[in-house]
Design a protein around this motif. Structure first.
Motif, mmCIF file in Angstrom:
data_model
loop_
_atom_site.group_PDB
_atom_site.id
_atom_site.type_symbol
_atom_site.label_atom_id
_atom_site.label_comp_id
_atom_site.label_asym_id
_atom_site.label_seq_id
_atom_site.Cartn_x
_atom_site.Cartn_y
_atom_site.Cartn_z
ATOM 1 N N GLU A 22 0.876 -1.172 0.000
ATOM 2 C CA GLU A 22 0.000 0.000 0.000
ATOM 3 C C GLU A 22 0.910 1.218 0.000
ATOM 4 O OE1 GLU A 22 -3.431 -0.500 2.919
ATOM 5 O OE2 GLU A 22 -2.068 -2.128 3.525
ATOM 6 N N GLU A 23 0.847 2.011 -1.038
ATOM 7 C CA GLU A 23 1.875 3.028 -1.259
ATOM 8 C C GLU A 23 1.923 4.097 -0.184
ATOM 9 O OE1 GLU A 23 1.201 4.802 -5.020
ATOM 10 O OE2 GLU A 23 -0.612 5.881 -4.416
ATOM 11 N N ASP A 24 0.836 4.305 0.547
ATOM 12 C CA ASP A 24 0.822 5.345 1.572
ATOM 13 C C ASP A 24 0.892 4.779 2.986
ATOM 14 O OD1 ASP A 24 -1.640 4.176 1.519
ATOM 15 O OD2 ASP A 24 -2.784 6.039 1.658
ATOM 16 N N ILE A 25 1.320 3.485 3.117
ATOM 17 C CA ILE A 25 1.367 2.831 4.426
ATOM 18 C C ILE A 25 2.765 2.246 4.679
ATOM 19 C CG2 ILE A 25 0.504 0.908 5.833
ATOM 20 C CD1 ILE A 25 -1.477 3.175 5.559
ATOM 21 N N LEU A 26 3.297 2.559 5.857
ATOM 22 C CA LEU A 26 4.489 1.875 6.368
ATOM 23 C C LEU A 26 3.994 0.832 7.361
ATOM 24 C CD1 LEU A 26 7.765 3.513 7.703
ATOM 25 C CD2 LEU A 26 6.670 1.637 8.912
ATOM 26 N N GLN A 27 4.323 -0.420 7.098
ATOM 27 C CA GLN A 27 3.826 -1.511 7.946
ATOM 28 C C GLN A 27 4.984 -2.368 8.436
ATOM 29 O OE1 GLN A 27 0.068 -3.525 6.990
ATOM 30 N NE2 GLN A 27 1.267 -5.403 6.883
ATOM 31 N N PHE A 28 5.050 -2.531 9.746
ATOM 32 C CA PHE A 28 6.018 -3.435 10.372
ATOM 33 C C PHE A 28 5.288 -4.689 10.819
ATOM 34 C CE2 PHE A 28 7.683 -5.063 14.421
ATOM 35 C CZ PHE A 28 8.940 -5.477 14.007
ATOM 36 N N GLU A 29 5.841 -5.849 10.460
ATOM 37 C CA GLU A 29 5.247 -7.129 10.829
ATOM 38 C C GLU A 29 6.316 -8.002 11.477
ATOM 39 O OE1 GLU A 29 4.372 -8.693 7.026
ATOM 40 O OE2 GLU A 29 3.367 -6.873 6.347
ATOM 41 N N ALA A 30 5.943 -8.746 12.504
ATOM 42 C CA ALA A 30 6.864 -9.686 13.136
ATOM 43 C C ALA A 30 6.094 -10.896 13.638
ATOM 44 C CB ALA A 30 7.613 -9.027 14.285
ATOM 45 N N VAL A 31 6.770 -12.024 13.720
ATOM 46 C CA VAL A 31 6.108 -13.251 14.152
ATOM 47 C C VAL A 31 5.936 -13.285 15.667
ATOM 48 C CG1 VAL A 31 6.977 -14.538 12.173
ATOM 49 C CG2 VAL A 31 8.296 -14.545 14.307
ATOM 50 N N ALA A 32 6.682 -12.445 16.383
ATOM 51 C CA ALA A 32 6.622 -12.421 17.845
ATOM 52 C C ALA A 32 7.331 -11.150 18.285
ATOM 53 C CB ALA A 32 7.293 -13.675 18.424
ATOM 54 N N GLY A 33 7.755 -11.108 19.551
ATOM 55 C CA GLY A 33 8.630 -10.046 20.011
ATOM 56 C C GLY A 33 7.932 -8.885 20.672
ATOM 57 N N ARG A 34 8.726 -7.912 21.011
ATOM 58 C CA ARG A 34 8.301 -6.746 21.775
ATOM 59 C C ARG A 34 7.437 -5.839 20.898
ATOM 60 N NH1 ARG A 34 10.173 -4.095 26.350
ATOM 61 N NH2 ARG A 34 10.153 -1.812 26.341
ATOM 62 N N THR A 35 6.285 -5.458 21.409
ATOM 63 C CA THR A 35 5.362 -4.625 20.633
ATOM 64 C C THR A 35 5.595 -3.157 21.002
ATOM 65 O OG1 THR A 35 3.670 -5.114 22.293
ATOM 66 C CG2 THR A 35 3.630 -6.393 20.262
ATOM 67 N N ALA A 36 6.728 -2.649 20.533
ATOM 68 C CA ALA A 36 7.131 -1.291 20.877
ATOM 69 C C ALA A 36 7.856 -0.661 19.697
ATOM 70 C CB ALA A 36 8.033 -1.303 22.114
ATOM 71 N N TYR A 37 7.808 0.663 19.659
ATOM 72 C CA TYR A 37 8.594 1.413 18.681
ATOM 73 C C TYR A 37 9.146 2.673 19.335
ATOM 74 C CZ TYR A 37 4.341 4.298 17.908
ATOM 75 O OH TYR A 37 3.250 5.118 18.058
ATOM 76 N N ILE A 38 10.113 3.264 18.683
ATOM 77 C CA ILE A 38 10.756 4.478 19.184
ATOM 78 C C ILE A 38 10.705 5.522 18.079
ATOM 79 C CG2 ILE A 38 12.938 5.483 19.995
ATOM 80 C CD1 ILE A 38 13.638 2.537 20.926
ATOM 81 N N VAL A 39 10.279 6.723 18.418
ATOM 82 C CA VAL A 39 10.258 7.848 17.479
ATOM 83 C C VAL A 39 11.270 8.879 17.961
ATOM 84 C CG1 VAL A 39 8.878 9.665 16.406
ATOM 85 C CG2 VAL A 39 7.814 7.497 17.006
ATOM 86 N N VAL A 40 12.107 9.337 17.022
ATOM 87 C CA VAL A 40 13.101 10.360 17.321
ATOM 88 C C VAL A 40 12.929 11.484 16.309
ATOM 89 C CG1 VAL A 40 15.549 10.852 17.689
ATOM 90 C CG2 VAL A 40 14.678 8.536 18.061
ATOM 91 N N ALA A 41 12.989 12.724 16.770
ATOM 92 C CA ALA A 41 12.852 13.873 15.884
ATOM 93 C C ALA A 41 14.098 14.743 15.971
ATOM 94 C CB ALA A 41 11.618 14.692 16.253
ATOM 95 N N GLY A 42 14.300 15.561 14.944
ATOM 96 C CA GLY A 42 15.411 16.502 14.925
ATOM 97 C C GLY A 42 15.148 17.621 13.948
ATOM 98 N N GLU A 43 15.752 18.774 14.190
ATOM 99 C CA GLU A 43 15.587 19.915 13.285
ATOM 100 C C GLU A 43 16.419 19.760 12.028
ATOM 101 O OE1 GLU A 43 13.459 22.355 13.704
ATOM 102 O OE2 GLU A 43 12.794 21.737 15.704
ATOM 103 N N THR A 44 17.565 19.104 12.146
ATOM 104 C CA THR A 44 18.447 18.833 11.008
ATOM 105 C C THR A 44 18.791 17.355 11.018
ATOM 106 O OG1 THR A 44 20.498 19.208 12.236
ATOM 107 C CG2 THR A 44 19.452 21.148 11.214
ATOM 108 N N TYR A 45 19.338 16.851 9.916
ATOM 109 C CA TYR A 45 19.717 15.435 9.894
ATOM 110 C C TYR A 45 20.819 15.122 10.906
ATOM 111 C CZ TYR A 45 16.864 15.067 5.671
ATOM 112 O OH TYR A 45 15.823 15.081 4.773
ATOM 113 N N PRO A 46 21.882 15.932 11.006
ATOM 114 C CA PRO A 46 22.881 15.633 12.045
ATOM 115 C C PRO A 46 22.298 15.663 13.458
ATOM 116 C CG PRO A 46 23.831 17.078 10.383
ATOM 117 C CD PRO A 46 22.361 16.990 10.085
#
Length: 813
Positions: free
Chosen positions: A214-238
């Motif tokens: 689906e071109e407008d969807i990012l999907q993460f799939e796993a068979v098991a494991g920790r159901t968590a994600y981390i989001v990090v933001a920044g003003e510049t790439y460095p």
């Protein structure tokens, strides 16, 4: 082949239907209540619990829990995540607004959904968010139309991976060239052109779908494991990258010798061969800092001996003396080890008796066949397995081993029914190398806190960099197609914390005969990549000293250049340890407004001041190089380039290496190994240009060996600034730090000013006039002074610098 495509479509359809049903279920997920503590925000929903925890500057860990779903610990998060921001919570009607740093989580209550803002700008949003079925768990996020997605670990598919479906299962790809969607080191994380990093903190076998189904969807799939994600933001790439490594852990500064030249092949068969090899390096005047021993150190054959993990005394009768003799010559010994113990090895019964091996479903040591023989796998997740493995390493350290090469650590073969202390193989497969590196780093640091470990591995997980892991790109084909993706691989890994990713220089696998041009081009590129380690199957020598005179003469100068650049390169390593900035940097770091640069992988920045474009095709006499803006100088000829592109002429002795206008490049005199490093005689090449009127640079130095030297104050920073005005040029030299053992009490500095048009009428240093000589000979013989090279348009200035600040003023007519 004709049967596979319809079957694949059915599988995708079934998955889509399943997830559509799950999406409908997600629409029923509603907010019920919340509690806020000093450390986190926990929201109760109709389906379970969601915890948002600030884990770094502008970073949040988001953990969904549902009753009955097993959870594993976080592997990605550093236990001492630095710079955590205080969070605030505000209720706005049907929303909760949770702010930390510049990152804001907006929690919509019904239906439950979280979106993320940087300031007031939306950068990311859950679509249906968390889902779980009987066989799959994961997350769904909405993608913006023009968004580019980089990362995902080692892949050869272009820098922007949007539109791809990426397997998340570390797997060897022997002899790869210009295409690979699954390799040794996968990472469940992406860096977005919207300036966020999204990391799924789950080590299980899975898939990262970046808008493929689906071109407008990012999907993460796993068979098991920790159901968590981390989001990090920044003003510049460095800044984004710095925030990310503040969350997942910073790479410790390695020993300085890691930046030197390695002798490595598959492999050295005996002590006599080792000694003859290092003698050959000395005879041919090639500096050398390390020698890597592949699997013949513990057995005479490729098969049947893995797991011995002890010297084959027939081939290596006096290993301690051998390593001590190498150390006297400034050469460090690195040993390959693997996590497999063959049932035919000398340690099999010992491993079984010490409960060191992973189990089968009957709670017995799991045995299986792979290329090297019938084997078991050390359980690096169990205390017994770690203890047994470490005792072997500890003994080898006492003998004089300086560093570790962990091979096959995907693990290369890992049956799904293998039982580890914390879960099944498919739950923790991608974290195996991570746990192995953690074992080595933590145990060695605990016993030898003053030493910096060297740990080279080809597989790990997000955050493995905090354990000093230095990845390489695996068993690449020894052909032009193998060289071509190496910049892409290194840049992609560097974006997610792995700034030391490098290749087997010259290529590893195959090759029917020696290709001189390919070999030279690969080793030329290697001067400007993190680790200089030629390595290959032995039917063609990997070491330059064993090739023809022309090859040796060209590459000798490149290896010596690598050593002359040690002040510059070591400073890059220091910056990486402080901020996560990779040694190899993509051009879009330089010009963030040009989105086309996100796809560019033919050239890169080596630190702040070099722009390098490896020659990756044969019979090339010019290379088109994109420029990120500004003026650049050809390192070999001083020719100037500006605009959007440079057309750089090359021959077999040169590759495109450009230097930024205003750069101050530090170099030292030639040395035989980094053990002899000294900046007592320091050359500074300054590239003068009106477009770069002001410059500030520094060199970081310590003893090259003491762990946490900077934190302990055992360092020196040499600061240089230049102010280029029409009437002349002013330099300021300063320093900071308490110093270190072996630090020069004074330095002889040669300042080489490029692109200078005239002889100055006056030259003063801290108010004292310096002589200006008419001849190079007089200048060379004098302890201080200046000489203008009219042919090269370079002004050379020589003076002594003690510990006090200096001002150097050059006045034109």
């Amino acid at each position: 082949m004709t049967l596979k495509l319809p079957l694949l479509r059915l599988v995708c359809l079934a998955a889509t239907l399943c997830l559509s049903a799950q999406s409908l279920a997600a629409e029923q997920r509603n907010y019920r209540d919340h509690t806020m503590s000093e450390d986190s925000l926990t929201v109760q929903t109709s389906e379970g619990e969601v915890t948002l925890t600030p884990v770094g500057p502008s970073a949040l860990s988001v953990h969904y829990r549902r009753e009955g779903l097993k959870q594993l610990p976080s592997f990605a998060l550093a236990t001492n995540s630095a710079g955590r921001s205080e969070a605030t919570l505000e209720q706005q009607g049907d929303k909760l607004v949770y702010r930390t740093g510049s990152l804001t989580a907006v929690i919509h209550k019904s239906p439950f959904r979280i979106e993320y803002l940087r300031g007031s700008e939306q950068i990311l949003s859950e679509e249906s968010g968390f889902f779980a079925t009987e066989t799959m768990r994961g997350f769904r996020f909405a993608l913006s139309p023009e968004e580019k997605l980089l990362g995902g670990g080692e892949r050869v598919m272009g820098m922007d991976r949007r539109g791809q479906r990426l397997p998340l299962y570390n797997r060897a790809h022997y002899g790869y060239t210009t295409e690979s969607n699954q390799m040794y080191f996968s990472l469940p994380a992406v860096l977005s052109s919207n300036k966020y990093i999204l990391l799924f903190d789950n080590s299980a076998t899975g898939t990262l779908d970046l808008g493929a189904n689906e071109e407008d969807i990012l999907q993460f799939e796993a068979v098991a494991g920790r159901t968590a994600y981390i989001v990090v933001a920044g003003e510049t790439y460095p800044q984004l990258l710095e925030n990310y490594v503040s969350t997942t852990g910073k790479q410790p500064l390695p020993p300085r010798w890691v930046l030197g030249n390695f002798a490595s092949r598959f492999g050295y068969h005996s002590e006599a061969e080792v000694r003859a090899t290092v003698d050959k390096f000395a005879e041919e005047d090639f500096p050398l800092d390390a020698l890597v021993l592949d699997l013949y150190w513990f057995g005479p054959d490729i098969k049947g001996h893995m797991g011995n993990l002890a010297w084959d005394k027939e081939a290596f009768p006096e290993p301690e003396k051998m390593m001590a003799d190498l150390k006297k010559r400034g050469i460090n010994t690195i040993l390959v080890t693997e996590p497999f113990v063959l049932s035919t090895s000398e340690r099999w019964q010992e491993a079984v008796a010490n409960n060191a091996l992973a189990k089968n479903l009957a709670e017995e040591p799991k045995r299986f066949d792979f290329y090297f023989g019938n084997t078991g796998l050390i359980d690096v997740f169990s205390e017994d397995g770690r203890d047994w493995f470490w005792n072997i390493y500890d003994g080898l350290l006492e003998q004089g081993v300086a560093g570790w090469w962990g091979d096959l650590g995907e693990p290369e073969v890992h049956p799904s029914d293998t039982v580890h202390a914390i879960g099944m193989a498919d739950e923790i497969h991608n974290a195996f190398g991570h746990a192995w590196a953690q074992l080595l780093h933590e145990r060695q640091t605990a016993k030898h806190p003053e030493r910096r470990p060297f740990i080279m591995m080809r597989a790990g997980f997000a955050g493995s960099q905090r354990y000093g892991m230095i990845p390489w790109t695996g068993d690449v084909a020894r052909e032009w197609g193998g060289l071509q993706p190496q910049v892409e691989l290194a840049l992609s890994m560097g974006l997610l914390g792995f700034g030391y990713t490098h290749s087997d220089l010259g290529g590893f696998a195959g090759g029917e005969k020696f290709d001189r041009e390919l070999y030279i081009r690969w080793l030329q590129y290697g001067v400007f990549q993190p680790v200089y380690r030629p390595h290959a199957q032995e039917h063609i020598a990997s070491e330059p000293v064993f090739h023809d005179r022309r090859t040796r003469d060209i590459l000798r100068e490149y290896v010596k250049l690598r050593y002359r650049l040690l002040p510059y390169n070591y400073t890059l390593a220091f910056e990486n340890s402080q901020t996560g900035m990779p040694l190899m940097r993509p051009l879009f770091f330089e010009n963030e407004s040009d989105l086309s640069l996100l796809d560019y992988k033919d050239a890169y920045l080596w630190g702040q001041d070099f722009l390098v474009a490896p020659v990756v095709e044969e019979d090339v006499d010019e290379v088109a190089v994109k420029l990120p803006g500004g003026t650049w100088f050809d390192y070999w000829t001083d020719e100037q380039y500006s605009g959007d592109q440079a057309l750089v002429e090359v021959n077999l002795k040169t590759i495109p290496v450009l230097v930024r206008a205003g750069a101050i490049i530090p170099t030292i005199d030639d040395v035989h190994s980094s053990r002899d490093y000294s900046s007592k005689n320091l050359t500074l090449d300054y590239y003068a240009h009106p477009s770069a009127a002001k410059s500030e640079r520094y060199v970081y130095e310590d003893d090259g060996a003491t762990a946490q030297a900077f934190e302990k104050g055992k360092y020196e920073k040499l600061h240089f600034s230049a102010d280029n005005k029409q009437q002349g040029l002013a330099f300021v030299f300063n320093r900071e730090g308490a110093g270190y053992t072996g630090m020069p009490e004074s330095r002889t500095v040669t300042l080489k000013i490029h692109n200078w048009q005239q002889v100055p009428v006056q030259l003063d240093i801290s108010g004292e006039s310096l002589p200006i000589f008419d001849s190079e000979k007089d200048f060379a013989q004098a302890p201080r002074g200046a000489w203008y090279n009219k042919r090269k348009q370079q002004l050379l200035v020589k003076f002594d610098w003690h510990k006090e600040p200096l001002d150097l003023v050059l006045k034109n007519q």
